[in-house]
Design a protein around this motif. Structure first.
Motif, short mmCIF file in Angstrom:
data_model
loop_
_atom_site.label_atom_id
_atom_site.label_comp_id
_atom_site.label_asym_id
_atom_site.label_seq_id
_atom_site.Cartn_x
_atom_site.Cartn_y
_atom_site.Cartn_z
N ALA A 50 0.99 -1.13 -0.10
CA ALA A 50 -0.02 0.09 0.06
C ALA A 50 0.87 1.19 0.01
CB ALA A 50 -0.81 0.14 1.00
N GLN A 51 2.00 1.30 0.77
CA GLN A 51 2.64 2.57 0.64
C GLN A 51 3.54 2.54 -0.54
OE1 GLN A 51 4.81 0.76 4.37
NE2 GLN A 51 4.18 2.50 5.38
N LEU A 52 3.89 1.43 -1.03
CA LEU A 52 4.63 1.60 -2.27
C LEU A 52 3.56 1.93 -3.37
CD1 LEU A 52 6.74 0.77 -4.43
CD2 LEU A 52 5.98 -1.46 -4.42
N GLY A 53 2.59 1.60 -3.39
CA GLY A 53 1.43 2.24 -4.42
C GLY A 53 1.01 3.63 -4.26
N ALA A 54 1.15 3.96 -2.79
CA ALA A 54 0.67 5.57 -2.67
C ALA A 54 2.18 6.35 -3.30
CB ALA A 54 0.83 5.74 -1.22
N THR A 55 3.28 5.81 -3.10
CA THR A 55 4.56 6.44 -3.38
C THR A 55 4.56 6.75 -4.93
OG1 THR A 55 5.77 5.62 -1.51
CG2 THR A 55 7.19 6.38 -3.46
N LEU A 56 4.31 5.35 -5.52
CA LEU A 56 4.01 5.68 -7.02
C LEU A 56 3.20 6.51 -7.44
CD1 LEU A 56 5.18 1.86 -7.67
CD2 LEU A 56 6.42 3.88 -7.88
N HIS A 57 2.08 6.53 -6.87
CA HIS A 57 0.98 7.38 -7.19
C HIS A 57 1.28 8.67 -7.08
CE1 HIS A 57 -3.52 8.02 -7.80
NE2 HIS A 57 -3.43 9.16 -7.18
N PHE A 58 1.91 9.16 -5.92
CA PHE A 58 1.87 10.58 -5.62
C PHE A 58 3.20 11.16 -5.95
CE2 PHE A 58 -1.43 9.19 -2.87
CZ PHE A 58 -2.54 10.28 -3.31
N GLY A 59 4.28 10.07 -5.85
CA GLY A 59 5.63 10.58 -6.19
C GLY A 59 6.33 10.61 -4.79
N THR A 60 7.67 11.13 -5.07
CA THR A 60 8.48 11.13 -3.76
C THR A 60 9.84 11.93 -4.19
OG1 THR A 60 9.15 10.65 -1.48
CG2 THR A 60 9.64 9.29 -3.45
N ASP A 61 10.34 12.83 -3.34
CA ASP A 61 11.71 13.50 -3.47
C ASP A 61 12.33 13.58 -2.12
OD1 ASP A 61 13.98 14.85 -4.17
OD2 ASP A 61 12.78 16.47 -5.12
N ARG A 62 13.07 12.51 -1.92
CA ARG A 62 13.74 12.43 -0.45
C ARG A 62 14.84 11.84 -0.46
NH1 ARG A 62 13.64 6.78 0.44
NH2 ARG A 62 12.28 5.67 -0.68
N ALA A 63 15.59 12.37 0.71
CA ALA A 63 17.12 11.76 0.80
C ALA A 63 17.21 10.35 0.96
CB ALA A 63 17.69 12.60 1.84
N GLY A 64 18.09 9.58 0.26
CA GLY A 64 18.35 8.28 0.53
C GLY A 64 19.76 8.08 1.16
N ALA A 65 20.15 6.73 1.35
CA ALA A 65 21.21 6.68 1.76
C ALA A 65 22.45 7.35 1.11
CB ALA A 65 21.58 4.95 2.13
N ASN A 66 22.53 6.97 -0.14
CA ASN A 66 23.63 7.25 -0.94
C ASN A 66 23.27 8.46 -2.16
OD1 ASN A 66 25.24 5.39 0.03
ND2 ASN A 66 24.53 3.82 -1.30
N HIS A 67 22.07 8.84 -2.23
CA HIS A 67 21.54 9.84 -3.06
C HIS A 67 20.06 10.02 -2.87
CE1 HIS A 67 20.24 6.21 -5.10
NE2 HIS A 67 19.57 6.58 -5.68
N ASN A 68 19.82 11.18 -3.51
CA ASN A 68 18.30 11.59 -3.34
C ASN A 68 17.40 10.58 -4.13
OD1 ASN A 68 18.73 13.53 -1.73
ND2 ASN A 68 18.23 15.28 -3.24
N VAL A 69 16.25 10.30 -3.78
CA VAL A 69 15.36 9.51 -4.45
C VAL A 69 14.34 10.32 -5.11
CG1 VAL A 69 13.67 7.32 -4.19
CG2 VAL A 69 15.71 7.33 -2.94
N VAL A 70 13.97 10.26 -6.18
CA VAL A 70 13.14 11.05 -7.32
C VAL A 70 12.28 10.06 -7.77
CG1 VAL A 70 12.71 12.90 -8.70
CG2 VAL A 70 14.82 13.13 -7.13
N ILE A 71 10.89 10.07 -7.50
CA ILE A 71 10.02 9.37 -8.05
C ILE A 71 9.00 10.41 -8.61
CG2 ILE A 71 8.55 7.54 -8.08
CD1 ILE A 71 10.18 5.98 -5.87
N PRO A 72 8.70 10.40 -9.81
CA PRO A 72 7.93 11.41 -10.34
C PRO A 72 6.36 10.93 -9.85
CG PRO A 72 8.69 10.33 -12.27
CD PRO A 72 9.61 10.08 -11.03
N ALA A 73 5.41 11.53 -10.00
CA ALA A 73 3.96 11.26 -9.46
C ALA A 73 3.68 10.38 -10.96
CB ALA A 73 3.06 12.51 -9.26
N ARG A 74 2.93 9.49 -10.58
CA ARG A 74 2.24 8.65 -11.75
C ARG A 74 1.04 8.26 -11.27
NH1 ARG A 74 7.69 6.72 -12.08
NH2 ARG A 74 8.82 7.15 -14.07
N PRO A 75 -0.21 9.20 -11.41
CA PRO A 75 -1.37 8.75 -10.66
C PRO A 75 -2.19 7.70 -11.53
CG PRO A 75 -1.03 11.05 -10.99
CD PRO A 75 -0.01 10.60 -11.74
#
Length: 163
Positions: A50-75
């Protein structure tokens, strides 16, 4: 059976009137479409399907361990469900005498519409590094587990969005 005569120009008015009639018939029952919390963990991740689905739906831009994680919103959920709107109206009309059957059919069709939309979605495209990592350019399909997690349930109340 609800009797409404419709011409092309009156379609939207008839559709709105029918939707109001259907809401009255449903007697506070709703069909929930989505990835419910009980679907378990996403493979290799620290979050649920459910969290994965929400992340892919709304997108995210957060700091990861080695780099920023940028996932564009894909409703995908609301758009996928909406793609079957005319089908749901037909199902409800054809099964107005058996609400349980109608709601189950609406749920089944909605799940299929969402899954098809997930398969068909191509934009925004995956990053080249993502395509290399998963071996596919489809933004919402990797192993297919997320898509298979989409389900429906019938509840006896009208939930708030996001429930």
């Amino acid at each position: 059976m609800i009797g409404i005569d419709v011409d092309i120009q009156g379609f939207q008015q008839a559709s709105d009137a029918l939707e109001q009639e259907l809401k009255a018939l449903m007697k506070d029952q709703s069909v929930l479409i989505g990835i419910h919390e009980g679907e378990g963990q996403a493979d290799g991740d620290d979050f649920t399907m459910a969290q994965l689905g929400a992340t892919l739906h709304f997108g995210t831009d957060r700091a990861g361990a080695n780099h920023n994680v940028v996932i564009p919103a894909r409703p995908w959920l609301d758009v996928g469900v909406e793609s079957g709107r005319r089908d749901y109206v037909s199902i409800m009309e054809d099964n107005a005498d058996d609400m349980e059957k109608a709601l189950n059919l609406v749920g089944q069709v909605a799940v299929a519409k969402v899954q098809k939309y997930m398969i068909d979605l191509k934009t925004p495209p995956n990053a080249i590094s993502t395509v290399r990592k998963k071996g596919s350019s489809n933004p919402l399909i990797d192993t297919g587990a997320l898509m298979q997690s989409v389900s429906y349930s019938i509840v006896n109340d009208i939930p708030e969005e996001g429930m």
